[in-house]
Design a protein around this motif. Structure first.
Motif, PDB file in Angstrom:
ATOM      1  N   ASP A  25      -6.546  -8.101   2.470  1.00 21.56           N
ATOM      2  CA  ASP A  25      -5.654  -9.130   1.951  1.00 21.56           C
ATOM      3  C   ASP A  25      -4.847  -9.698   3.119  1.00 21.56           C
ATOM      4  O   ASP A  25      -4.102  -8.980   3.771  1.00 21.56           O
ATOM      5  N   PHE A  26      -5.008 -10.982   3.388  1.00 25.67           N
ATOM      6  CA  PHE A  26      -4.348 -11.611   4.515  1.00 25.67           C
ATOM      7  C   PHE A  26      -3.038 -12.290   4.118  1.00 25.67           C
ATOM      8  O   PHE A  26      -2.405 -12.938   4.933  1.00 25.67           O
ATOM      9  N   ASN A  27      -2.615 -12.098   2.879  1.00 28.67           N
ATOM     10  CA  ASN A  27      -1.348 -12.630   2.402  1.00 28.67           C
ATOM     11  C   ASN A  27      -0.209 -11.834   3.048  1.00 28.67           C
ATOM     12  O   ASN A  27      -0.204 -10.607   3.017  1.00 28.67           O
ATOM     13  N   LYS A  28       0.766 -12.499   3.615  1.00 31.14           N
ATOM     14  CA  LYS A  28       1.861 -11.811   4.298  1.00 31.14           C
ATOM     15  C   LYS A  28       2.745 -11.018   3.339  1.00 31.14           C
ATOM     16  O   LYS A  28       3.437 -10.106   3.749  1.00 31.14           O
ATOM     17  N   LYS A  29       2.720 -11.362   2.049  1.00 32.46           N
ATOM     18  CA  LYS A  29       3.543 -10.658   1.058  1.00 32.46           C
ATOM     19  C   LYS A  29       2.730  -9.631   0.266  1.00 32.46           C
ATOM     20  O   LYS A  29       3.117  -9.242  -0.828  1.00 32.46           O
ATOM     21  N   LYS A  30       1.631  -9.181   0.834  1.00 32.24           N
ATOM     22  CA  LYS A  30       0.773  -8.228   0.134  1.00 32.24           C
ATOM     23  C   LYS A  30       1.469  -6.888  -0.050  1.00 32.24           C
ATOM     24  O   LYS A  30       2.441  -6.569   0.639  1.00 32.24           O
ATOM     25  N   ARG A  31       0.963  -6.123  -0.977  1.00 31.19           N
ATOM     26  CA  ARG A  31       1.434  -4.762  -1.223  1.00 31.19           C
ATOM     27  C   ARG A  31       0.386  -3.816  -0.629  1.00 31.19           C
ATOM     28  O   ARG A  31      -0.519  -3.341  -1.310  1.00 31.19           O
ATOM     29  N   ALA A  32       0.493  -3.573   0.677  1.00 29.07           N
ATOM     30  CA  ALA A  32      -0.494  -2.750   1.382  1.00 29.07           C
ATOM     31  C   ALA A  32      -0.356  -1.289   0.981  1.00 29.07           C
ATOM     32  O   ALA A  32       0.711  -0.833   0.577  1.00 29.07           O
ATOM     33  N   GLY A  33      -1.460  -0.560   1.082  1.00 28.81           N
ATOM     34  CA  GLY A  33      -1.451   0.865   0.791  1.00 28.81           C
ATOM     35  C   GLY A  33      -2.555   1.235  -0.175  1.00 28.81           C
ATOM     36  O   GLY A  33      -3.445   0.430  -0.469  1.00 28.81           O
ATOM     37  N   VAL A  34      -2.496   2.440  -0.662  1.00 35.68           N
ATOM     38  CA  VAL A  34      -3.493   2.968  -1.596  1.00 35.68           C
ATOM     39  C   VAL A  34      -2.858   3.018  -2.979  1.00 35.68           C
ATOM     40  O   VAL A  34      -1.754   3.546  -3.140  1.00 35.68           O
ATOM     41  N   ILE A  45      -9.506   3.659  -7.368  1.00 35.88           N
ATOM     42  CA  ILE A  45      -8.611   3.857  -6.230  1.00 35.88           C
ATOM     43  C   ILE A  45      -8.825   2.651  -5.321  1.00 35.88           C
ATOM     44  O   ILE A  45      -9.931   2.402  -4.852  1.00 35.88           O
ATOM     45  N   GLU A  46      -7.741   1.882  -5.102  1.00 34.17           N
ATOM     46  CA  GLU A  46      -7.829   0.655  -4.316  1.00 34.17           C
ATOM     47  C   GLU A  46      -7.012   0.830  -3.036  1.00 34.17           C
ATOM     48  O   GLU A  46      -5.841   1.196  -3.090  1.00 34.17           O
ATOM     49  N   ALA A  47      -7.631   0.536  -1.902  1.00 31.95           N
ATOM     50  CA  ALA A  47      -6.922   0.535  -0.617  1.00 31.95           C
ATOM     51  C   ALA A  47      -6.784  -0.921  -0.193  1.00 31.95           C
ATOM     52  O   ALA A  47      -7.769  -1.625  -0.050  1.00 31.95           O
ATOM     53  N   VAL A  48      -5.535  -1.367  -0.037  1.00 30.65           N
ATOM     54  CA  VAL A  48      -5.268  -2.752   0.377  1.00 30.65           C
ATOM     55  C   VAL A  48      -4.866  -2.718   1.841  1.00 30.65           C
ATOM     56  O   VAL A  48      -3.926  -2.024   2.229  1.00 30.65           O
ATOM     57  N   ILE A  49      -5.599  -3.488   2.633  1.00 33.94           N
ATOM     58  CA  ILE A  49      -5.351  -3.546   4.085  1.00 33.94           C
ATOM     59  C   ILE A  49      -4.929  -4.955   4.434  1.00 33.94           C
ATOM     60  O   ILE A  49      -5.485  -5.911   3.977  1.00 33.94           O
TER      61      ILE A  49
END
Length: 49
Positions: A25-34, A45-49
């Motif tokens: 996810d290249f959105n600057k306001k993303k919720r990164a993590g697992v 189980i989703e990992a957002v990078i």
């Protein structure tokens, strides 16, 4: 959300109870993590990078 409904269908098609997904996810306001997403009786189980 339609995306989660589609993922639940994918798990069902392959007769799986658990699934894993990596999302870039290249959105600057993303919720990164697992994150754990419950889809009825299935778990994604989703990992957002």
């Amino acid at each position: 959300m339609i995306e989660w409904e589609q993922r639940a269908g994918d798990l069902e098609d392959y007769h799986l109870q658990n699934g894993y997904m990596i999302r870039f996810d290249f959105n600057k306001k993303k919720r990164a993590g697992v994150h754990e997403v419950i889809l009825g009786d299935r778990v994604l189980i989703e990992a957002v990078i």
